[in-house]
Scaffold this motif. Structure first.
Motif, PDB file in Angstrom:
ATOM      1  N   PRO A  73      38.912  49.645  45.251  1.00  0.00           N
ATOM      2  CA  PRO A  73      37.507  48.592  45.460  1.00  0.00           C
ATOM      3  C   PRO A  73      37.759  47.280  45.945  1.00  0.00           C
ATOM      4  CG  PRO A  73      38.393  49.216  42.964  1.00  0.00           C
ATOM      5  CD  PRO A  73      38.896  49.914  43.764  1.00  0.00           C
ATOM      6  N   TYR A  74      39.042  46.823  46.157  1.00  0.00           N
ATOM      7  CA  TYR A  74      38.499  45.172  46.460  1.00  0.00           C
ATOM      8  C   TYR A  74      38.983  45.178  47.786  1.00  0.00           C
ATOM      9  CZ  TYR A  74      43.719  46.329  45.553  1.00  0.00           C
ATOM     10  OH  TYR A  74      45.173  46.480  45.588  1.00  0.00           O
ATOM     11  N   ASN A  79      29.645  46.484  47.523  1.00  0.00           N
ATOM     12  CA  ASN A  79      29.313  45.440  46.015  1.00  0.00           C
ATOM     13  C   ASN A  79      28.912  46.264  44.979  1.00  0.00           C
ATOM     14  OD1 ASN A  79      30.136  42.830  48.226  1.00  0.00           O
ATOM     15  ND2 ASN A  79      31.486  43.203  46.158  1.00  0.00           N
ATOM     16  N   PHE A  88      30.965  37.321  34.096  1.00  0.00           N
ATOM     17  CA  PHE A  88      32.307  37.037  33.293  1.00  0.00           C
ATOM     18  C   PHE A  88      31.820  35.830  32.696  1.00  0.00           C
ATOM     19  CE2 PHE A  88      33.328  37.805  38.079  1.00  0.00           C
ATOM     20  CZ  PHE A  88      33.573  39.257  37.547  1.00  0.00           C
ATOM     21  N   HIS A  90      34.071  33.326  31.118  1.00  0.00           N
ATOM     22  CA  HIS A  90      34.388  32.073  30.299  1.00  0.00           C
ATOM     23  C   HIS A  90      34.256  30.952  31.757  1.00  0.00           C
ATOM     24  CE1 HIS A  90      37.089  34.761  33.328  1.00  0.00           C
ATOM     25  NE2 HIS A  90      37.532  33.960  33.794  1.00  0.00           N
ATOM     26  N   TYR A  99      32.503  33.870  43.089  1.00  0.00           N
ATOM     27  CA  TYR A  99      33.469  34.402  42.394  1.00  0.00           C
ATOM     28  C   TYR A  99      34.252  35.573  43.244  1.00  0.00           C
ATOM     29  CZ  TYR A  99      37.506  36.930  39.101  1.00  0.00           C
ATOM     30  OH  TYR A  99      38.883  37.552  39.430  1.00  0.00           O
ATOM     31  N   GLY A 100      33.468  36.314  44.235  1.00  0.00           N
ATOM     32  CA  GLY A 100      33.865  37.415  44.820  1.00  0.00           C
ATOM     33  C   GLY A 100      34.640  36.151  46.597  1.00  0.00           C
ATOM     34  N   VAL A 103      38.241  34.378  45.182  1.00  0.00           N
ATOM     35  CA  VAL A 103      39.740  35.353  45.223  1.00  0.00           C
ATOM     36  C   VAL A 103      39.499  35.755  46.939  1.00  0.00           C
ATOM     37  CG1 VAL A 103      39.098  36.040  43.591  1.00  0.00           C
ATOM     38  CG2 VAL A 103      37.984  37.622  45.434  1.00  0.00           C
ATOM     39  N   LYS A 104      38.401  35.177  47.683  1.00  0.00           N
ATOM     40  CA  LYS A 104      38.813  35.616  49.481  1.00  0.00           C
ATOM     41  C   LYS A 104      39.779  34.362  50.453  1.00  0.00           C
ATOM     42  CE  LYS A 104      35.751  39.460  49.831  1.00  0.00           C
ATOM     43  NZ  LYS A 104      34.751  38.725  48.720  1.00  0.00           N
ATOM     44  N   ASN A 151      28.906  38.380  49.111  1.00  0.00           N
ATOM     45  CA  ASN A 151      29.461  38.524  49.588  1.00  0.00           C
ATOM     46  C   ASN A 151      29.011  39.086  51.154  1.00  0.00           C
ATOM     47  OD1 ASN A 151      31.997  38.228  47.371  1.00  0.00           O
ATOM     48  ND2 ASN A 151      30.820  39.219  46.136  1.00  0.00           N
TER      49      ASN A 151
ATOM     50  N   SER B 170      35.921  42.950  38.963  1.00  0.00           N
ATOM     51  CA  SER B 170      36.592  41.730  39.138  1.00  0.00           C
ATOM     52  C   SER B 170      36.844  42.006  40.652  1.00  0.00           C
ATOM     53  CB  SER B 170      37.828  41.331  38.399  1.00  0.00           C
ATOM     54  OG  SER B 170      38.926  40.462  38.981  1.00  0.00           O
ATOM     55  N   MET B 171      37.617  43.549  40.290  1.00  0.00           N
ATOM     56  CA  MET B 171      38.309  44.396  41.737  1.00  0.00           C
ATOM     57  C   MET B 171      37.142  44.830  42.544  1.00  0.00           C
ATOM     58  SD  MET B 171      40.843  45.416  41.291  1.00  0.00           S
ATOM     59  CE  MET B 171      41.830  46.979  40.480  1.00  0.00           C
ATOM     60  N   LEU B 173      34.785  42.667  43.485  1.00  0.00           N
ATOM     61  CA  LEU B 173      34.276  41.312  44.803  1.00  0.00           C
ATOM     62  C   LEU B 173      35.206  41.377  45.289  1.00  0.00           C
ATOM     63  CD1 LEU B 173      32.209  39.448  41.410  1.00  0.00           C
ATOM     64  CD2 LEU B 173      31.271  40.061  43.554  1.00  0.00           C
ATOM     65  N   GLY B 174      36.266  41.478  45.406  1.00  0.00           N
ATOM     66  CA  GLY B 174      37.619  41.614  46.224  1.00  0.00           C
ATOM     67  C   GLY B 174      38.762  41.389  45.774  1.00  0.00           C
ATOM     68  N   ALA B 175      38.822  41.121  44.256  1.00  0.00           N
ATOM     69  CA  ALA B 175      40.151  40.811  43.546  1.00  0.00           C
ATOM     70  C   ALA B 175      40.743  41.399  43.661  1.00  0.00           C
ATOM     71  CB  ALA B 175      39.984  39.872  42.579  1.00  0.00           C
ATOM     72  N   ASP B 176      42.624  41.284  43.656  1.00  0.00           N
ATOM     73  CA  ASP B 176      43.275  42.696  44.038  1.00  0.00           C
ATOM     74  C   ASP B 176      43.664  42.526  42.079  1.00  0.00           C
ATOM     75  OD1 ASP B 176      45.509  40.468  43.429  1.00  0.00           O
ATOM     76  OD2 ASP B 176      45.678  40.700  45.653  1.00  0.00           O
ATOM     77  N   GLY B 177      44.764  43.340  41.828  1.00  0.00           N
ATOM     78  CA  GLY B 177      44.718  43.614  40.485  1.00  0.00           C
ATOM     79  C   GLY B 177      45.852  41.999  39.782  1.00  0.00           C
ATOM     80  N   GLN B 179      45.047  39.244  41.128  1.00  0.00           N
ATOM     81  CA  GLN B 179      44.225  37.620  41.187  1.00  0.00           C
ATOM     82  C   GLN B 179      42.931  38.674  39.949  1.00  0.00           C
ATOM     83  OE1 GLN B 179      42.550  38.727  45.007  1.00  0.00           O
ATOM     84  NE2 GLN B 179      43.103  36.920  45.934  1.00  0.00           N
ATOM     85  N   THR B 180      42.766  39.425  39.399  1.00  0.00           N
ATOM     86  CA  THR B 180      42.144  39.975  38.378  1.00  0.00           C
ATOM     87  C   THR B 180      42.955  39.520  36.992  1.00  0.00           C
ATOM     88  OG1 THR B 180      40.928  42.004  39.379  1.00  0.00           O
ATOM     89  CG2 THR B 180      40.834  41.671  36.765  1.00  0.00           C
ATOM     90  N   HIS B 183      42.831  35.315  36.821  1.00  0.00           N
ATOM     91  CA  HIS B 183      41.137  35.087  37.185  1.00  0.00           C
ATOM     92  C   HIS B 183      40.168  35.555  35.542  1.00  0.00           C
ATOM     93  CE1 HIS B 183      42.279  32.500  40.214  1.00  0.00           C
ATOM     94  NE2 HIS B 183      42.529  33.748  41.272  1.00  0.00           N
ATOM     95  N   ILE B 184      40.614  36.538  35.304  1.00  0.00           N
ATOM     96  CA  ILE B 184      39.326  36.988  34.322  1.00  0.00           C
ATOM     97  C   ILE B 184      40.945  37.862  32.932  1.00  0.00           C
ATOM     98  CG2 ILE B 184      38.099  39.558  33.688  1.00  0.00           C
ATOM     99  CD1 ILE B 184      36.824  37.086  36.010  1.00  0.00           C
ATOM    100  N   PRO B 187      42.479  34.058  31.167  1.00  0.00           N
ATOM    101  CA  PRO B 187      41.494  33.641  30.853  1.00  0.00           C
ATOM    102  C   PRO B 187      40.761  34.145  29.042  1.00  0.00           C
ATOM    103  CG  PRO B 187      41.284  33.584  32.882  1.00  0.00           C
ATOM    104  CD  PRO B 187      42.076  34.542  31.993  1.00  0.00           C
TER     105      PRO B 187
END
Lengths: 332, 271
Positions: A73-74, A79, A88, A90, A99-100, A103-104, A151, B170-171, B173-177, B179-180, B183-184, B187
């Motif tokens: 997916p990433y 999206n 999220f 928190h 967020y997107g 992480v980029k 994104n 999270s995945m 939106l582009g975060a790999d394992g 990063q997820t 960041h997710i 926390p």
């Protein structure tokens, strides 16, 4: 032209359950595409196949010409707006939206600026410092939309995004989503079980049942010319007429559909038409929905409010124009 | 009828409550008092005199420092092992469905349900069967068995209340394992891990039974205390150590309590 999303004989089986079964599908770039069907019909699994949360058991998927099987997916330029929004808790609204980009590894100033712009786009400027828990359902939905749009995806997937909203808000969001899609030119793929929503928003609709696509077409096609009994019944509750009835009135032994608003209800006891008895009437505001019994065949008719109504149990005569009777492809 | 918040409780009930609390805490206060007594061979009430000399004596006793250092190291390493294994196990059990999931869940919890003596004997015979000499690491291993349970229980409860679609979001939106997780997941489970870790540390710190079966010649603080009580030499030193241990363990637990107190909102529920 390369389709935005292309399914070729795609199946996704969970053990013996065929959630998606040999689906062929081409979504045109820039169109608003709806996947409509009852729960368990495979529409959400199709969406998850595009997003990359599921992998096909068989068949191939391409997104803008690129093979998608095995791509996580990433790494897809797609999206999703989730049904429960999945914000999220928190992070504040601005960091949720950014967020997107975070992480980029986009710089902080730049990603916050982009997030602010995305929030303006969904008409929530200045909400960045709040927590998701402090927002109403409608606002969370907009944040989820902004978080996906920031994104700049090639395809935006929406999983029943309006399901949790109340009626008034839902109608506003329908219009807003539609105009947003026009303005951005992004391909939207929208999953819903609400036929009204699909018909009013989409350029094209795919009707799902039991993991298969029953019909793909414009809302008008689907509504006026359903190809199967299921589509006729599910999309706007058409009257489904059995072959014997159709043979008597149209001369062909085929299944046919007849929209409830195409039936005229007269009080004459005899004459040209179908003799029936009024079972009950439901007042719906602008219209009244009548349940009728034509010699064992249950029919529904919708008449404008204010028309003089026969009493329940009274004999009535039903008439309709032959061209409103739509013969379906489905085999007898 | 209404239950009035301001209504006063009957006097009898108040006295009963006070007696209950005194019964629980008076012995602890006694331990504190005996740390200042001048009588060193036995505990005499009332103390014949008060002195602070035992603090200096304790400070200069190498065996106290050895025991304390061993306990801290054992607790720290068992807690670290428990944090990693407990979190991984909780993630596996709560995030996926697989054959034997319930069994694994039960087997992980079992060490804390079993009497410590069973765990102790089992470990001891396993160590001697495998010819592993008793050492620092056998104590750590013994402690880790029940520390994992505490962390696992805390983490699994938090994972259950964390919406699965958050990870997918999270995945998406582009975060790999990684990063997820960073960041997710982290926390969202951090306070649960902190609370579990604190509890695991405290459990390991005052463990006696499993330790007696898995330790060689080494003495952790509780074992050292037991030994001290048998021989009547500088008895109040034990009380000084007990006092320090109470203060040192109470502070992190209070800290963890205040940290997790209002962090209990359900993570990631959209509606």
């Amino acid at each position: 032209m390369t389709p935005a999303v292309s399914f070729q004989k795609v199946s996704r089986h969970f053990g013996s359950i065929r959630a998606v079964d040999a689906v062929d599908l081409d979504i045109v770039p820039g169109e608003f595409f709806a996947m409509l069907g009852p729960s368990g019909s495979g529409k959400t699994t199709c969406l998850r196949l595009i997003a990359g949360f599921e992998q096909p058991t068989a068949g191939s998927i391409a997104i803008f010409g690129e093979r998608a099987e095995g791509v996580p997916p990433y790494r897809r330029n797609v999206n999703t707006v989730f049904q429960d929004y999945a914000l999220f808790p928190h992070l504040n609204v601005l960091d949720n939206v950014a967020y997107g980009l975070m992480v980029k590894r986009v710089g902080k100033a730049e990603r916050h600026k982009a997030a602010e712009e995305a929030l303006s786009l969904v008409r929530l400027p200045g909400y960045g410092a709040r927590r998701p828990g402090q927002l109403s359902g409608g606002q969370r939905q907009r944040v989820a939309l902004a978080r996906a749009l920031v994104n700049q995806p090639k395809v935006l997937l929406l999983d029943e995004p309006l399901g949790a909203l109340d009626l008034k808000l839902r109608e506003n969001m329908q219009e807003e989503l539609k105009s947003l899609q026009k303005a951005l030119g992004i391909t939207f793929v929208f999953v819903t079980h609400d036929q009204g929503e699909a018909l009013s928003m989409a350029d094209r609709v795919a009707v799902f049942n039991d993991g298969r696509i029953m019909q793909i077409g414009t809302p008008e096609d689907i509504y006026q010319r359903p190809s199967t009994r299921f589509v006729a019944d599910f999309v706007g509750s058409s009257n489904v007429l059995p072959p014997d009835f159709v043979q008597r009135h149209a001369g062909q032994r085929r299944w046919a559909s007849l929209r409830p608003e195409a039936i005229r209800v007269g009080r004459a006891a005899n004459g040209e038409g179908v003799a029936a008895r009024l079972v009950s009437s439901n007042y719906l505001g602008a219209t009244t929905r009548l349940a009728l019994d034509a010699d064992g065949l249950k029919l529904h008719a919708v008449v404008p409010a204010g028309a003089a109504l026969p009493a329940e149990g009274e004999a009535v005569l039903l008439t309709f124009n032959r061209e409103h009777l739509h013969l379906m492809d489905e085999a007898v | 009828m209404r239950s009035d918040r301001g209504q006063r409780a009957p006097l009898g009930l108040k006295i009963a409550a006070a007696c209950g609390l005194l019964f629980l805490h008076l012995p602890i206060l006694l331990i504190f008092v005996y740390a200042f007594t001048t009588e060193e061979k036995s505990f005499v009430w009332p103390p014949p005199g008060l002195t602070t000399q035992w603090f200096a004596v304790t400070w200069n006793r190498p065996d106290v420092w050895e025991a304390l250092s061993l306990s801290v190291r054992v607790a720290a390493i068992s807690t670290t092992i428990a944090l990693v294994l407990g979190t991984l196990c909780a993630a596996a059990v709560s995030r996926t469905k697989f054959f034997g999931r319930e069994t694994i869940s039960l087997l992980v919890i079992l060490p804390i349900a079993l009497p410590g003596i069973i765990t102790g004997i089992a470990l001891r015979s396993a160590f001697s069967l495998a010819d592993i000499p008793f050492s620092f690491w056998t104590i750590v291993l013994g402690h880790a068995t029940f520390c994992v349970v505490v962390v696992y229980n805390n983490a699994v409860a938090r994972f259950r209340r964390t919406s699965g679609s958050m990870i997918e979001a999270s995945m998406d939106l582009g975060a790999d394992g990684f990063q997820t997780f960073r960041h997710i997941m982290l926390p969202n489970i951090a306070t649960a891990l902190l609370a579990g870790g604190m509890l695991a540390f405290a459990l390991s710190f005052d463990e006696v039974i499993v330790t007696t079966f898995t330790a060689g010649q080494q003495q952790t603080v509780p074992i050292w205390m037991l030994e001290e009580l048998i021989r009547p030499r500088q008895r109040p030193v034990t009380n000084v150590v007990a006092m320090v241990v109470v203060l040192v363990t109470l502070l992190p637990i209070l800290f963890a309590y205040y940290l997790t107190r209002d962090g209990d909102q359900i993570a990631g529920s959209g509606k």
